[in-house]
Write a protein that holds these residues in place. Structure first.
Motif, PDB file in Angstrom:
ATOM      1  N   LEU A  12       0.976  -1.337  -0.109  1.00  0.00           N
ATOM      2  CA  LEU A  12      -0.067  -0.074  -0.006  1.00  0.00           C
ATOM      3  C   LEU A  12       1.114   1.203   0.085  1.00  0.00           C
ATOM      4  N   GLN A  13       2.093   1.061   0.636  1.00  0.00           N
ATOM      5  CA  GLN A  13       2.880   2.392   0.713  1.00  0.00           C
ATOM      6  C   GLN A  13       3.378   2.444  -0.739  1.00  0.00           C
ATOM      7  N   ALA A  14       3.863   1.332  -1.227  1.00  0.00           N
ATOM      8  CA  ALA A  14       4.381   1.631  -2.598  1.00  0.00           C
ATOM      9  C   ALA A  14       3.421   2.287  -3.685  1.00  0.00           C
ATOM     10  N   ALA A  15       2.275   1.655  -3.286  1.00  0.00           N
ATOM     11  CA  ALA A  15       1.247   2.200  -4.292  1.00  0.00           C
ATOM     12  C   ALA A  15       0.919   3.741  -4.103  1.00  0.00           C
ATOM     13  N   ASN A  16       0.904   3.928  -2.892  1.00  0.00           N
ATOM     14  CA  ASN A  16       0.838   5.545  -2.715  1.00  0.00           C
ATOM     15  C   ASN A  16       1.796   6.666  -3.084  1.00  0.00           C
ATOM     16  N   THR A  17       3.040   5.895  -3.048  1.00  0.00           N
ATOM     17  CA  THR A  17       4.185   6.670  -3.499  1.00  0.00           C
ATOM     18  C   THR A  17       3.973   6.816  -5.123  1.00  0.00           C
ATOM     19  N   LEU A  18       3.752   5.605  -5.565  1.00  0.00           N
ATOM     20  CA  LEU A  18       3.638   5.672  -7.174  1.00  0.00           C
ATOM     21  C   LEU A  18       2.514   6.565  -7.489  1.00  0.00           C
ATOM     22  N   ALA A  19       1.415   6.655  -6.885  1.00  0.00           N
ATOM     23  CA  ALA A  19       0.239   7.572  -7.290  1.00  0.00           C
ATOM     24  C   ALA A  19       0.846   9.062  -7.098  1.00  0.00           C
ATOM     25  N   HIS A  20       1.680   9.470  -6.074  1.00  0.00           N
ATOM     26  CA  HIS A  20       2.247  10.669  -5.777  1.00  0.00           C
ATOM     27  C   HIS A  20       3.238  11.079  -6.945  1.00  0.00           C
ATOM     28  N   ALA A  21       4.112   9.976  -7.629  1.00  0.00           N
ATOM     29  CA  ALA A  21       5.109  10.420  -8.521  1.00  0.00           C
ATOM     30  C   ALA A  21       4.286  10.495  -9.940  1.00  0.00           C
ATOM     31  N   THR A  22       3.299   9.921 -10.152  1.00  0.00           N
ATOM     32  CA  THR A  22       2.705   9.594 -11.382  1.00  0.00           C
ATOM     33  C   THR A  22       1.673  10.802 -11.388  1.00  0.00           C
ATOM     34  N   LEU A  23       1.122  11.604 -10.572  1.00  0.00           N
ATOM     35  CA  LEU A  23       0.274  12.512 -10.510  1.00  0.00           C
ATOM     36  C   LEU A  23      -1.049  12.169 -10.591  1.00  0.00           C
ATOM     37  N   LEU A  24      -1.301  11.095 -10.035  1.00  0.00           N
ATOM     38  CA  LEU A  24      -2.758  10.441 -10.132  1.00  0.00           C
ATOM     39  C   LEU A  24      -3.865  11.197  -9.537  1.00  0.00           C
ATOM     40  N   GLY A  25      -3.643  11.685  -8.429  1.00  0.00           N
ATOM     41  CA  GLY A  25      -4.517  12.662  -7.696  1.00  0.00           C
ATOM     42  C   GLY A  25      -4.090  13.278  -6.795  1.00  0.00           C
ATOM     43  N   ASP A  26      -4.673  14.244  -6.047  1.00  0.00           N
ATOM     44  CA  ASP A  26      -4.491  15.212  -4.927  1.00  0.00           C
ATOM     45  C   ASP A  26      -5.022  14.873  -3.807  1.00  0.00           C
ATOM     46  N   SER A  27      -4.282  13.871  -2.951  1.00  0.00           N
ATOM     47  CA  SER A  27      -4.604  13.361  -1.589  1.00  0.00           C
ATOM     48  C   SER A  27      -4.372  14.457  -0.537  1.00  0.00           C
ATOM     49  N   GLY A  28      -3.722  15.632  -0.691  1.00  0.00           N
ATOM     50  CA  GLY A  28      -3.228  16.362   0.098  1.00  0.00           C
ATOM     51  C   GLY A  28      -2.085  16.442   0.291  1.00  0.00           C
ATOM     52  N   SER A  29      -1.323  15.357  -0.213  1.00  0.00           N
ATOM     53  CA  SER A  29       0.132  15.157   0.205  1.00  0.00           C
ATOM     54  C   SER A  29       0.895  14.731  -1.219  1.00  0.00           C
ATOM     55  N   ASP A  30       2.017  15.628  -1.427  1.00  0.00           N
ATOM     56  CA  ASP A  30       2.719  15.193  -2.558  1.00  0.00           C
ATOM     57  C   ASP A  30       4.248  14.526  -2.434  1.00  0.00           C
ATOM     58  N   TRP A  31       4.272  14.251  -1.313  1.00  0.00           N
ATOM     59  CA  TRP A  31       5.478  13.668  -1.013  1.00  0.00           C
ATOM     60  C   TRP A  31       5.928  12.317  -1.740  1.00  0.00           C
ATOM     61  N   VAL A  32       7.089  12.174  -2.117  1.00  0.00           N
ATOM     62  CA  VAL A  32       7.560  10.863  -2.696  1.00  0.00           C
ATOM     63  C   VAL A  32       8.659  10.435  -1.902  1.00  0.00           C
ATOM     64  N   ASP A  33       8.925   9.059  -1.868  1.00  0.00           N
ATOM     65  CA  ASP A  33       9.899   8.570  -1.136  1.00  0.00           C
ATOM     66  C   ASP A  33      10.081   7.297  -1.912  1.00  0.00           C
ATOM     67  N   SER A  34      11.428   7.275  -2.370  1.00  0.00           N
ATOM     68  CA  SER A  34      11.640   5.973  -3.327  1.00  0.00           C
ATOM     69  C   SER A  34      11.982   4.828  -2.556  1.00  0.00           C
ATOM     70  N   ALA A  35      12.520   4.873  -1.180  1.00  0.00           N
ATOM     71  CA  ALA A  35      12.655   3.680  -0.298  1.00  0.00           C
ATOM     72  C   ALA A  35      11.637   2.949  -0.041  1.00  0.00           C
ATOM     73  N   LEU A  36      10.297   3.624  -0.287  1.00  0.00           N
ATOM     74  CA  LEU A  36       8.990   2.967  -0.094  1.00  0.00           C
ATOM     75  C   LEU A  36       8.673   2.054  -1.272  1.00  0.00           C
ATOM     76  N   LEU A  37       9.298   2.085  -2.299  1.00  0.00           N
ATOM     77  CA  LEU A  37       8.826   1.477  -3.363  1.00  0.00           C
ATOM     78  C   LEU A  37       9.429  -0.337  -3.511  1.00  0.00           C
ATOM     79  N   HIS A  38      10.293  -0.279  -2.531  1.00  0.00           N
ATOM     80  CA  HIS A  38      11.077  -1.717  -2.098  1.00  0.00           C
ATOM     81  C   HIS A  38      10.135  -2.698  -1.558  1.00  0.00           C
ATOM     82  N   VAL A  39       9.372  -3.619  -2.146  1.00  0.00           N
ATOM     83  CA  VAL A  39       8.649  -4.679  -1.566  1.00  0.00           C
ATOM     84  C   VAL A  39       9.147  -5.838  -1.806  1.00  0.00           C
TER      85      VAL A  39
END
Length: 216
Positions: A12-39
């Motif tokens: 879920l963290q990885a999906a959230n990071t990818l959503a921010h990085a790909t501008l899919l929607g405005d959740s009120g946060s635009d933080w991107v942490d590439s470390a969270l992509l590792h699953v």
């Protein structure tokens, strides 16, 4: 947290990071942490992410049309379109170009440059052609492999003594020193491993000497 839920939470963290990085929607946060992509045991191909984003865009566009038909105050533009308005027209962006590596900065560069694809802009996750030169290279440098990709990318695009500027997310100070030894004296701007989309926008505009246009 229950250990049995740990892997699902990481996904879920990885999906959230990818959503921010790909501008899919405005959740009120635009933080991107590439470390969270590792699953662990869940490799994600860059091409799959692109396909998912394109399909999600179609679904979101349909939802916006439905909302607009019943609510006149509903947003007309997508979040991605609103963000792209803050990027100079006609700019060509390039990424480090390794389609096998999931790079959130590269994905963001692709999304920011989509406005230019119809007018000969770069396909961010592929080569833009030997005769074309991007205005700016974006990417993440987290390890030695990324450093190798950076070296190859700047060698590909530098021409006639002109060095392409770079805007990079760099994992730590030690890696930043290695990056500087590779990029030389070219114009550059570094962001930390965890960054905001708004920081990238400001960096792009600063590197291109363009006053940022804030979204309404």
């Amino acid at each position: 947290m229950d250990p049995s839920n740990y892997r699902q939470a990481r996904i879920l963290q990885a999906a959230n990071t990818l959503a921010h990085a790909t501008l899919l929607g405005d959740s009120g946060s635009d933080w991107v942490d590439s470390a969270l992509l590792h699953v662990e045991e869940t490799p994600v191909a860059t091409g799959l992410v692109r396909t998912c984003v394109e399909r999600a865009d179609e679904t979101l566009e349909s939802l916006r049309l439905v909302m607009a038909s019943t609510d006149k105050s509903a947003p007309v533009q997508s979040y991605a379109e609103t963000i792209r308005e803050q990027v100079p027209d006609g700019v060509t962006l390039a990424s480090l170009g390794n389609a096998d590596v999931l790079d959130p900065m590269g994905l963001l560069a692709w999304r920011l440059a989509e406005q230019n694809l119809s007018s000969g802009g770069a396909d961010i996750l592929g080569p833009i052609g030997p005769s074309e030169r991007p205005d700016l290279i974006l990417g993440s440098v987290r390890n030695r492999d990324d450093l190798t990709d950076l070296r190859k990318t700047i060698q590909r695009y530098d021409a006639d003594g002109q060095a392409v500027p770079v805007l990079l997310s760099v994992a730590n100070a030690k890696m930043a020193a290695s990056v500087r030894s590779v990029i030389g004296e070219r114009p550059s701007h570094f962001l930390p491993g965890t960054y905001r989309v708004s920081w990238v926008l400001r960096g792009v505009n600063m590197m291109l000497d363009n006053p940022i246009r804030e979204a309404a």
